[in-house]
Design a protein around this motif. Structure first.
Motif, PDB file in Angstrom:
ATOM      1  N   GLU A  81       0.826  -1.204   0.000  1.00  0.00           N
ATOM      2  CA  GLU A  81       0.000   0.000   0.000  1.00  0.00           C
ATOM      3  C   GLU A  81       0.865   1.260   0.000  1.00  0.00           C
ATOM      4  O   GLU A  81       0.594   2.211  -0.745  1.00  0.00           O
ATOM      5  CB  GLU A  81      -0.940   0.017   1.220  1.00  0.00           C
ATOM      6  N   GLU A  84       2.513   1.596  -3.502  1.00  0.00           N
ATOM      7  CA  GLU A  84       1.588   2.122  -4.513  1.00  0.00           C
ATOM      8  C   GLU A  84       1.314   3.606  -4.281  1.00  0.00           C
ATOM      9  O   GLU A  84       1.298   4.403  -5.222  1.00  0.00           O
ATOM     10  CB  GLU A  84       0.281   1.329  -4.484  1.00  0.00           C
ATOM     11  N   SER A 104       0.073  -0.315 -13.130  1.00  0.00           N
ATOM     12  CA  SER A 104      -0.638  -1.478 -13.658  1.00  0.00           C
ATOM     13  C   SER A 104       0.188  -2.757 -13.460  1.00  0.00           C
ATOM     14  O   SER A 104      -0.336  -3.764 -12.979  1.00  0.00           O
ATOM     15  CB  SER A 104      -0.942  -1.267 -15.137  1.00  0.00           C
ATOM     16  N   ARG A 107       0.329  -3.638  -9.664  1.00  0.00           N
ATOM     17  CA  ARG A 107      -0.916  -4.239  -9.165  1.00  0.00           C
ATOM     18  C   ARG A 107      -1.079  -5.666  -9.661  1.00  0.00           C
ATOM     19  O   ARG A 107      -1.442  -6.562  -8.891  1.00  0.00           O
ATOM     20  CB  ARG A 107      -2.103  -3.391  -9.582  1.00  0.00           C
ATOM     21  N   ASN A 108      -0.807  -5.896 -10.952  1.00  0.00           N
ATOM     22  CA  ASN A 108      -0.928  -7.247 -11.504  1.00  0.00           C
ATOM     23  C   ASN A 108       0.042  -8.209 -10.825  1.00  0.00           C
ATOM     24  O   ASN A 108      -0.337  -9.343 -10.491  1.00  0.00           O
ATOM     25  CB  ASN A 108      -0.680  -7.238 -13.011  1.00  0.00           C
TER      26      ASN A 108
END
Length: 114
Positions: A81, A84, A104, A107-108
């Motif tokens: 967290e 990000e 992206s 997250r993936n």
């Protein structure tokens, strides 16, 4: 996992970990001139053996009399967290180019490993 040795200002940061994502800006000389002050040239995000996250990034400062040239930064964070959030809050002139790609992929990758 493998051992990494990242250079920064004449020193090295060494750790054992996994590369999560990588970005390298493919700007030509003419494209770079659009960015009057700064842009992220390269960024790599790793997860260390101890579960921390390392962001290693190189910023090119252009046309700034106080901070000109390339500078290397390293940030260590202790959760996905915070990682990000840190990337999302970065403010460089090429945000629209690197942020969507990095976030992206990040997250993936984190979803795959969860």
């Amino acid at each position: 996992m493998r051992r990494y040795r990242l250079p920064r200002e004449g020193f090295f940061t060494s750790f054992k970990g996994t590369l999560i994502t990588f970005y390298h800006e493919g700007l030509t000389g003419v494209d770079k001139e659009r960015f009057v002050s700064n842009f992220v040239e390269s960024m790599a995000i790793f997860r260390t053996e101890k579960g921390q996250y390392i962001i290693y990034y190189i910023v090119e400062f252009i046309g700034n009399e106080y901070n000109s040239g390339r500078r290397t930064f390293i940030k260590v964070l202790d959760s996905p967290e915070k990682l990000e959030n840190f990337v999302d809050r970065m403010e460089y002139n090429n945000n629209t180019l690197f942020k969507p790609i990095i976030l992206s992929e990040l997250r993936n990758r984190l979803l795959q490993e969860a």
